[in-house]
Design a protein around this motif. Structure first.
Motif, PDB file in Angstrom:
ATOM      1  N   LEU A  46     -58.823 -33.539  45.304  1.00  0.00           N
ATOM      2  CA  LEU A  46     -59.012 -32.234  45.934  1.00  0.00           C
ATOM      3  C   LEU A  46     -58.058 -31.281  45.215  1.00  0.00           C
ATOM      4  CD1 LEU A  46     -59.340 -31.390  49.708  1.00  0.00           C
ATOM      5  CD2 LEU A  46     -58.059 -29.931  48.151  1.00  0.00           C
ATOM      6  N   SER A  47     -58.592 -30.513  44.285  1.00  0.00           N
ATOM      7  CA  SER A  47     -57.764 -29.661  43.430  1.00  0.00           C
ATOM      8  C   SER A  47     -57.521 -28.307  44.089  1.00  0.00           C
ATOM      9  CB  SER A  47     -58.426 -29.460  42.074  1.00  0.00           C
ATOM     10  OG  SER A  47     -57.683 -28.529  41.304  1.00  0.00           O
ATOM     11  N   MET A  48     -56.245 -27.880  44.040  1.00  0.00           N
ATOM     12  CA  MET A  48     -55.869 -26.570  44.572  1.00  0.00           C
ATOM     13  C   MET A  48     -55.684 -25.540  43.457  1.00  0.00           C
ATOM     14  SD  MET A  48     -55.802 -27.242  47.744  1.00  0.00           S
ATOM     15  CE  MET A  48     -55.127 -25.693  48.327  1.00  0.00           C
ATOM     16  N   ALA A  49     -55.928 -25.937  42.214  1.00  0.00           N
ATOM     17  CA  ALA A  49     -55.601 -25.093  41.071  1.00  0.00           C
ATOM     18  C   ALA A  49     -56.277 -23.729  41.122  1.00  0.00           C
ATOM     19  CB  ALA A  49     -55.973 -25.811  39.776  1.00  0.00           C
ATOM     20  N   ALA A  50     -57.506 -23.672  41.627  1.00  0.00           N
ATOM     21  CA  ALA A  50     -58.229 -22.392  41.649  1.00  0.00           C
ATOM     22  C   ALA A  50     -57.867 -21.543  42.863  1.00  0.00           C
ATOM     23  CB  ALA A  50     -59.737 -22.648  41.627  1.00  0.00           C
ATOM     24  N   TRP A  51     -57.165 -22.124  43.811  1.00  0.00           N
ATOM     25  CA  TRP A  51     -56.832 -21.395  45.053  1.00  0.00           C
ATOM     26  C   TRP A  51     -55.491 -20.686  44.850  1.00  0.00           C
ATOM     27  CZ3 TRP A  51     -59.990 -19.760  48.386  1.00  0.00           C
ATOM     28  CH2 TRP A  51     -59.572 -19.320  49.644  1.00  0.00           C
ATOM     29  N   SER A  52     -55.530 -19.615  44.056  1.00  0.00           N
ATOM     30  CA  SER A  52     -54.306 -18.996  43.562  1.00  0.00           C
ATOM     31  C   SER A  52     -54.298 -17.502  43.813  1.00  0.00           C
ATOM     32  CB  SER A  52     -54.188 -19.284  42.058  1.00  0.00           C
ATOM     33  OG  SER A  52     -53.229 -18.483  41.443  1.00  0.00           O
ATOM     34  N   GLY A  53     -53.124 -16.935  43.972  1.00  0.00           N
ATOM     35  CA  GLY A  53     -52.984 -15.486  44.074  1.00  0.00           C
ATOM     36  C   GLY A  53     -52.002 -15.056  45.149  1.00  0.00           C
ATOM     37  N   ILE A  54     -51.409 -13.896  44.934  1.00  0.00           N
ATOM     38  CA  ILE A  54     -50.515 -13.305  45.926  1.00  0.00           C
ATOM     39  C   ILE A  54     -51.352 -12.574  46.960  1.00  0.00           C
ATOM     40  CG2 ILE A  54     -48.718 -11.582  46.320  1.00  0.00           C
ATOM     41  CD1 ILE A  54     -47.601 -12.221  43.595  1.00  0.00           C
ATOM     42  N   VAL A  55     -51.142 -12.892  48.216  1.00  0.00           N
ATOM     43  CA  VAL A  55     -51.853 -12.227  49.311  1.00  0.00           C
ATOM     44  C   VAL A  55     -51.136 -10.931  49.675  1.00  0.00           C
ATOM     45  CG1 VAL A  55     -52.668 -12.467  51.687  1.00  0.00           C
ATOM     46  CG2 VAL A  55     -52.681 -14.442  50.159  1.00  0.00           C
ATOM     47  N   SER A  56     -49.814 -11.013  49.810  1.00  0.00           N
ATOM     48  CA  SER A  56     -49.025  -9.808  50.088  1.00  0.00           C
ATOM     49  C   SER A  56     -47.584 -10.054  49.663  1.00  0.00           C
ATOM     50  CB  SER A  56     -49.072  -9.441  51.580  1.00  0.00           C
ATOM     51  OG  SER A  56     -48.440 -10.435  52.370  1.00  0.00           O
ATOM     52  N   PHE A  57     -46.948  -8.979  49.234  1.00  0.00           N
ATOM     53  CA  PHE A  57     -45.543  -9.066  48.840  1.00  0.00           C
ATOM     54  C   PHE A  57     -44.861  -7.781  49.276  1.00  0.00           C
ATOM     55  CE2 PHE A  57     -42.401  -8.878  45.056  1.00  0.00           C
ATOM     56  CZ  PHE A  57     -41.381  -9.386  45.841  1.00  0.00           C
ATOM     57  N   GLU A  58     -43.887  -7.923  50.157  1.00  0.00           N
ATOM     58  CA  GLU A  58     -43.127  -6.786  50.666  1.00  0.00           C
ATOM     59  C   GLU A  58     -41.671  -6.944  50.241  1.00  0.00           C
ATOM     60  OE1 GLU A  58     -44.463  -4.271  52.013  1.00  0.00           O
ATOM     61  OE2 GLU A  58     -46.486  -5.064  52.335  1.00  0.00           O
ATOM     62  N   PRO A  59     -41.305  -6.406  49.065  1.00  0.00           N
ATOM     63  CA  PRO A  59     -39.929  -6.583  48.587  1.00  0.00           C
ATOM     64  C   PRO A  59     -38.863  -6.100  49.562  1.00  0.00           C
ATOM     65  CG  PRO A  59     -41.333  -5.736  46.845  1.00  0.00           C
ATOM     66  CD  PRO A  59     -42.139  -5.677  48.098  1.00  0.00           C
ATOM     67  N   THR A  60     -39.152  -5.008  50.274  1.00  0.00           N
ATOM     68  CA  THR A  60     -38.154  -4.495  51.220  1.00  0.00           C
ATOM     69  C   THR A  60     -37.995  -5.402  52.432  1.00  0.00           C
ATOM     70  OG1 THR A  60     -39.839  -3.123  52.304  1.00  0.00           O
ATOM     71  CG2 THR A  60     -38.565  -2.104  50.519  1.00  0.00           C
ATOM     72  N   LEU A  79     -41.332 -12.077  41.397  1.00  0.00           N
ATOM     73  CA  LEU A  79     -40.125 -11.868  42.191  1.00  0.00           C
ATOM     74  C   LEU A  79     -39.000 -11.307  41.317  1.00  0.00           C
ATOM     75  CD1 LEU A  79     -40.049 -15.143  44.342  1.00  0.00           C
ATOM     76  CD2 LEU A  79     -40.874 -12.882  45.025  1.00  0.00           C
ATOM     77  N   ALA A  80     -38.861 -11.848  40.108  1.00  0.00           N
ATOM     78  CA  ALA A  80     -37.786 -11.416  39.214  1.00  0.00           C
ATOM     79  C   ALA A  80     -37.911  -9.940  38.863  1.00  0.00           C
ATOM     80  CB  ALA A  80     -37.799 -12.261  37.943  1.00  0.00           C
ATOM     81  N   GLU A  81     -39.133  -9.426  38.763  1.00  0.00           N
ATOM     82  CA  GLU A  81     -39.337  -8.004  38.474  1.00  0.00           C
ATOM     83  C   GLU A  81     -38.724  -7.123  39.553  1.00  0.00           C
ATOM     84  OE1 GLU A  81     -43.495  -7.440  38.032  1.00  0.00           O
ATOM     85  OE2 GLU A  81     -43.631  -8.459  36.087  1.00  0.00           O
ATOM     86  N   LYS A  82     -38.626  -7.633  40.752  1.00  0.00           N
ATOM     87  CA  LYS A  82     -38.033  -6.895  41.874  1.00  0.00           C
ATOM     88  C   LYS A  82     -36.598  -7.345  42.161  1.00  0.00           C
ATOM     89  CE  LYS A  82     -41.777  -4.556  42.714  1.00  0.00           C
ATOM     90  NZ  LYS A  82     -41.824  -3.090  42.495  1.00  0.00           N
ATOM     91  N   GLY A  83     -36.020  -8.142  41.254  1.00  0.00           N
ATOM     92  CA  GLY A  83     -34.651  -8.599  41.443  1.00  0.00           C
ATOM     93  C   GLY A  83     -34.498  -9.587  42.575  1.00  0.00           C
ATOM     94  N   GLN A  84     -35.540 -10.392  42.839  1.00  0.00           N
ATOM     95  CA  GLN A  84     -35.523 -11.354  43.926  1.00  0.00           C
ATOM     96  C   GLN A  84     -35.855 -12.752  43.410  1.00  0.00           C
ATOM     97  OE1 GLN A  84     -38.095  -9.719  46.981  1.00  0.00           O
ATOM     98  NE2 GLN A  84     -36.753  -7.961  47.328  1.00  0.00           N
ATOM     99  N   CYS A  85     -35.649 -13.757  44.266  1.00  0.00           N
ATOM    100  CA  CYS A  85     -35.835 -15.143  43.832  1.00  0.00           C
ATOM    101  C   CYS A  85     -35.932 -16.080  45.023  1.00  0.00           C
ATOM    102  CB  CYS A  85     -34.647 -15.572  42.961  1.00  0.00           C
ATOM    103  SG  CYS A  85     -33.077 -15.641  43.893  1.00  0.00           S
ATOM    104  N   PHE A  86     -36.285 -17.344  44.721  1.00  0.00           N
ATOM    105  CA  PHE A  86     -36.128 -18.436  45.674  1.00  0.00           C
ATOM    106  C   PHE A  86     -34.737 -19.022  45.407  1.00  0.00           C
ATOM    107  CE2 PHE A  86     -40.905 -18.841  45.268  1.00  0.00           C
ATOM    108  CZ  PHE A  86     -41.165 -18.333  46.531  1.00  0.00           C
ATOM    109  N   LEU A 172     -34.839 -13.887  48.546  1.00  0.00           N
ATOM    110  CA  LEU A 172     -33.561 -13.185  48.619  1.00  0.00           C
ATOM    111  C   LEU A 172     -33.276 -12.452  47.321  1.00  0.00           C
ATOM    112  CD1 LEU A 172     -31.173 -15.731  50.419  1.00  0.00           C
ATOM    113  CD2 LEU A 172     -32.320 -13.737  51.402  1.00  0.00           C
ATOM    114  N   PRO A 173     -32.445 -11.406  47.375  1.00  0.00           N
ATOM    115  CA  PRO A 173     -32.063 -10.716  46.142  1.00  0.00           C
ATOM    116  C   PRO A 173     -31.243 -11.629  45.234  1.00  0.00           C
ATOM    117  CG  PRO A 173     -31.543  -9.380  48.088  1.00  0.00           C
ATOM    118  CD  PRO A 173     -31.878 -10.756  48.571  1.00  0.00           C
ATOM    119  N   VAL A 174     -31.388 -11.430  43.925  1.00  0.00           N
ATOM    120  CA  VAL A 174     -30.556 -12.145  42.965  1.00  0.00           C
ATOM    121  C   VAL A 174     -29.112 -11.696  43.141  1.00  0.00           C
ATOM    122  CG1 VAL A 174     -30.086 -12.465  40.505  1.00  0.00           C
ATOM    123  CG2 VAL A 174     -32.455 -12.375  41.331  1.00  0.00           C
ATOM    124  N   ALA A 175     -28.182 -12.635  43.108  1.00  0.00           N
ATOM    125  CA  ALA A 175     -26.762 -12.305  43.287  1.00  0.00           C
ATOM    126  C   ALA A 175     -26.294 -11.337  42.205  1.00  0.00           C
ATOM    127  CB  ALA A 175     -25.919 -13.565  43.258  1.00  0.00           C
TER     128      ALA A 175
END
Length: 371
Positions: A46-60, A79-86, A172-175
């Protein structure tokens, strides 16, 4: 990567319903970069490879919602473009790893001991259970949850409870500042020093201790990464270097080394011999040096210890870990696949009962990632 609104995962649901009706097992796969982890699974792909994409992203709001098949590298770039990360630094064992695989495996990188686990950053989850029902738990806000937090139970479940379809995750924001210090200390001294620093207000983010036993006379080194406000990091560098005789590393080299640590591409993680297995010992941070005849790589301020040993050492390693209230996991099997050796230590009777009841509720036909 698509950012269009998510559509109903009809094809996935239909595949689950057919499998449940026929009681045929399914093997859930994203990027297949963690196939080595856990007991080998069987069943129809059961491949999940095609089930891809950002649904919503609220940097603030520090929240992102994505489909489970979204490539982890793509999401981290956004995330890195907005200065954020896991901040828990999920390991990337290959270029195709997905967000769903990250949560299902529940693995975290060097910063785990200071920032928390994957589970701590799961706000909500949408998944397909073993009846082919699309269920939603949690939400998209950072608040306490009353009752049984099912969305977080999915973290580390290895696909045994359902097919993750959509995930809402805290970021979270990058330190603003980072520095790495290196100290020449033996294992006992390194652990003692880490415990001492742990009781002080220092911005310690990650640590690792290693001795390259393949090189005669190689030094035993402790690496400590600091992250936080500029003033706090600079003050800690001075204080810790004076206390334990450390040196500050070049930032570019240190960054590359921590990435290699995260992704297990450091020399230590190359098998010394084909028949050896990579073992992970999960212990209390205050556990002492273990009297084991194997070279070790120690992370998480002493709580995670890696070593190469044969599959036949399972009883020895698990007994040594149990003495200090820890457990041992066969993380990567050797060339022979370590037949007959359980990958994980046995759960306590209470946890085993809870796990079984969860599987009965969410996957009554037993079709998900059997094995």
């Amino acid at each position: 990567m698509s950012s269009n609104p998510i559509e109903h995962p009809t094809a996935l649901i239909d595949q689950v319903r057919v499998a449940a009706a026929d009681r045929q097992p399914l093997r859930i796969v994203g990027g297949d970069t963690k196939a080595f982890y856990g007991q080998p699974t069987t069943g129809t792909l059961l491949s999940m490879a095609a089930w891809s994409g950002i649904v919503s992203f609220e940097p603030t709001e520090l929240v992102v919602t994505v489909r489970a098949g979204t490539p982890l590298a793509d999401l981290e770039a956004v995330l890195a473009e907005k200065g954020q990360c896991f901040p828990f630094e999920p390991p990337r064992f290959g270029p195709g790893g997905t967000v769903g695989g990250m949560v299902a495996a529940g693995l975290a990188g060097p910063a785990r001991a200071s920032v928390g686990s994957v589970r701590d950053f799961v706000l909500g989850a949408q998944f397909i259970n073993g009846r082919g029902e699309l269920l939603t738990f949690g939400g998209q806000v950072m608040k306490n949850v009353a009752g049984y937090d099912v969305s977080r139970v999915m973290a580390g479940s290895l696909g045994t409870l359902g097919v993750l379809a959509e995930l809402s995750l805290k970021v979270l924001p990058v330190a603003p500042a980072e520095a790495t210090l290196v100290f020449e200390l033996n294992q006992a001294a390194a652990l003692e020093q880490l415990h001492r620093w742990g009781g002080q207000p220092l911005p310690i983010n990650a640590s690792c201790w290693v001795r390259d036993d393949t090189a005669p006379g190689a030094p035993e080194l402790l690496f400590v990464r600091l992250r936080g406000a500029v003033a706090a990091v600079e003050a800690a560098c001075i204080r810790m270097a004076l206390e334990a005789g450390g040196q500050r590393m070049d930032s570019a080299q240190a960054g590359a080394d921590w990435t290699a640590c995260r992704d297990q591409t450091l020399p230590f993680f190359t098998a010394p011999a084909p028949d050896l297995c990579l073992w992970r010992l999960s212990l209390p941070q205050t556990a002492p040096v273990l009297a084991l005849p194997y070279a070790q790589f120690i992370e998480w301020q002493g709580a995670q210890r890696w070593l190469w040993a044969p599959a036949s050492a399972a009883a020895e390693l698990r007994a040594a870990a149990a003495v200090v209230n820890g457990h041992a996991t066969l993380f990567r099997a050797g060339a022979d696949g370590a037949p007959g050796v359980p990958r994980f230590s046995r759960q306590s009777p209470v946890i085993e009962t809870i796990t079984q009841r969860l599987r009965e509720q969410f996957d009554p036909a037993g079709i998900f990632n059997t094995g």
